[in-house]
Design a protein around this motif. Structure first.
Motif, PDB file in Angstrom:
ATOM      1  N   TYR A 155      10.267   1.340  -4.810  1.00 11.89           N
ATOM      2  CA  TYR A 155      10.249   2.861  -4.832  1.00 11.89           C
ATOM      3  C   TYR A 155      11.578   2.730  -4.480  1.00 11.89           C
ATOM      4  N   ILE A 179      12.159   5.679  -7.113  1.00 13.96           N
ATOM      5  CA  ILE A 179      10.833   6.296  -8.439  1.00 13.96           C
ATOM      6  C   ILE A 179       9.863   7.420  -7.498  1.00 13.96           C
ATOM      7  N   SER A 180       9.908   7.288  -6.624  1.00 13.09           N
ATOM      8  CA  SER A 180       8.601   7.586  -5.353  1.00 13.09           C
ATOM      9  C   SER A 180       9.589   9.526  -5.377  1.00 13.09           C
ATOM     10  N   SER A 222       9.570   0.015 -12.941  1.00 11.00           N
ATOM     11  CA  SER A 222       9.568   1.802 -13.592  1.00 11.00           C
ATOM     12  C   SER A 222       7.979   2.146 -14.024  1.00 11.00           C
ATOM     13  N   ALA A 275       9.441  10.083 -12.259  1.00  8.81           N
ATOM     14  CA  ALA A 275       9.234   8.672 -11.500  1.00  8.81           C
ATOM     15  C   ALA A 275      10.696   8.589 -12.831  1.00  8.81           C
ATOM     16  N   GLY A 310       2.868   3.835   0.768  1.00  3.85           N
ATOM     17  CA  GLY A 310       3.808   2.742   0.877  1.00  3.85           C
ATOM     18  C   GLY A 310       3.742   1.175   1.402  1.00  3.85           C
ATOM     19  N   GLY A 360      17.037   8.694  -4.048  1.00  4.66           N
ATOM     20  CA  GLY A 360      15.759   9.303  -3.240  1.00  4.66           C
ATOM     21  C   GLY A 360      15.935  10.173  -1.875  1.00  4.66           C
ATOM     22  N   ILE A 416       2.037   8.749  -3.291  1.00 12.22           N
ATOM     23  CA  ILE A 416       2.981   7.338  -3.115  1.00 12.22           C
ATOM     24  C   ILE A 416       2.440   6.720  -1.412  1.00 12.22           C
ATOM     25  N   VAL A 461       2.603   5.807  -9.278  1.00  3.98           N
ATOM     26  CA  VAL A 461       2.800   6.904  -8.494  1.00  3.98           C
ATOM     27  C   VAL A 461       1.904   8.248  -8.668  1.00  3.98           C
ATOM     28  N   THR A 467       5.226   1.080 -11.638  1.00  5.37           N
ATOM     29  CA  THR A 467       5.154   2.025 -10.459  1.00  5.37           C
ATOM     30  C   THR A 467       5.106   3.504 -10.387  1.00  5.37           C
ATOM     31  N   LEU A 471       1.654  -2.545  -7.309  1.00  5.77           N
ATOM     32  CA  LEU A 471       2.845  -2.070  -6.264  1.00  5.77           C
ATOM     33  C   LEU A 471       3.116  -3.329  -5.916  1.00  5.77           C
ATOM     34  N   SER A 475       8.096  12.940  -6.931  1.00  5.91           N
ATOM     35  CA  SER A 475       7.583  14.033  -5.639  1.00  5.91           C
ATOM     36  C   SER A 475       7.884  15.254  -6.153  1.00  5.91           C
TER      37      SER A 475
END
Length: 331
Positions: free
Chosen positions: A93, A97-98, A240, A124, A254, A154, A252, A247, A243, A74, A102
């Motif tokens: 993110y 991606i996040s 990508s 992602a 941060g 996002g 996630i 994830v 991350t 990260l 999710s």
């Protein structure tokens, strides 16, 4: 630079040993070392190990190593992203991606939780592909459109994830646990996957430190002969993959990708030859210590690590905003 690298290497080892020693059961450091004996390791592999050694080799060591690798990836991704967008407030993110992860994780929780890592990773990658497709203009990737597309995807992903969890209220607790981040489910298989991806991403970015420096120059980099679109694509790919897998394996988490590059930029400067490896190591240390706090601060309850990183990351982000307002950060 050598002194900083050596110091970070020693801090990495120290943070890992401390994290292995402390937990619900405190284990002396000398016992941690003895558990790493080849004979003990072979007993663990054969399934004939229990007690303190099993706690270290079967539970704590994979968790600590996974935390370090996720933090490493990260932070490395955050450093590259800030150069890509020429924005010190960018993080890994920002490409959506996040959000994509999710959605994948939420769908997996509803239909088959065994595939949550795979679903999160696919989500992602699909989100990044969507952002890339929206941003592409006549074969070029304008950074401002890329940024806005990432923000839009996002927000959309957050809405979809919220809807999925709202319609399946029995899955909300599991969903929130994953969304807040956790290393509680760490295994050696996950460590192996994260290690392979971290090495791949690190090689791609370490070999591109000159190009990352040039990207900060903007249009001047084109005059200096840099194929901007080619390197933007490569950076997007590396960020990508790293991350996305991070994830998928931990949820996630941060601010680590935002904080680490800035801390090390203050120490080693903006040259990516020095900044990339030092920020990556600092990110690993930060994640290991944050995970240690998350599992020892309020025993026997474990605080999701995303909450811990947000507690120190949010004030730091506000500090960066103040510096940017005063013109002390690059645009």
């Amino acid at each position: 630079m050598r002194k900083v690298t050596l110091a970070l290497s020693l801090l990495s080892i120290a943070s890992i040993l401390i994290a292995l020693s402390f937990g619900s059961v405190k284990i002396p450091v000398r016992d941690v070392f003895s558990s790493l004996d080849p004979t003990i390791i072979s007993l663990y592999r054969s399934g004939n190990l229990s007690g303190m050694e099993f706690i270290i080799l079967g539970i704590r060591l994979p968790r600590v190593l996974l935390a370090y690798l996720v933090g490493f990836s990260l932070a490395l991704s955050g450093t590259a992203t800030q150069a890509l967008f020429k924005n010190p407030l960018a993080d890994p993110y920002i490409l959506g991606i996040s959000g994509g992860a999710s959605i994948g994780a939420a769908l997996a929780l509803v239909y088959n939780s065994r595939y949550i890592e795979v679903a999160a990773f696919l989500g992602a990658i699909l989100a990044v592909y969507l952002v890339y497709s929206i941003s592409k203009v006549n074969g070029h990737i304008p950074v401002d459109i890329l940024l806005l597309a990432g923000i839009a995807v996002g927000f959309f992903s957050h809405a979809v994830t919220s809807y999925i969890l709202y319609m399946n209220k029995d899955k909300v607790h599991q969903g929130l646990l994953w969304l807040f981040g956790t290393f509680a489910l760490a295994t050696w298989k996950r460590v192996g996957i994260m290690f392979g991806v971290s090495v791949l991403g690190a090689v791609l970015l370490f070999l591109s430190w000159r190009e990352l420096n040039l990207l900060l120059l903007g249009e001047e980099s084109i005059a200096l002969g840099l194929d901007v679109n080619l390197y933007r694509k490569m950076i997007i790919f590396a960020v990508s993959i790293m991350t996305g897998v991070a994830v998928a394996e931990s949820g996630i988490i941060g601010f680590v990708g935002l904080v680490s590059p800035h801390v090390m930029r203050l120490i080693v400067g903006p040259n990516h030859k020095r900044l990339l490896p030092t920020a990556a190591m600092f990110g690993g240390i930060l994640m290991v210590l944050s995970d240690l706090i998350s599992r020892t601060a309020t025993p026997p309850v474990e605080i999701p690590i995303g909450i811990v990183t947000a507690l120190f990351g949010a004030p730091f982000f506000a500090y960066l905003l103040m510096r940017k307002k005063r013109g002390e950060l690059y645009a």
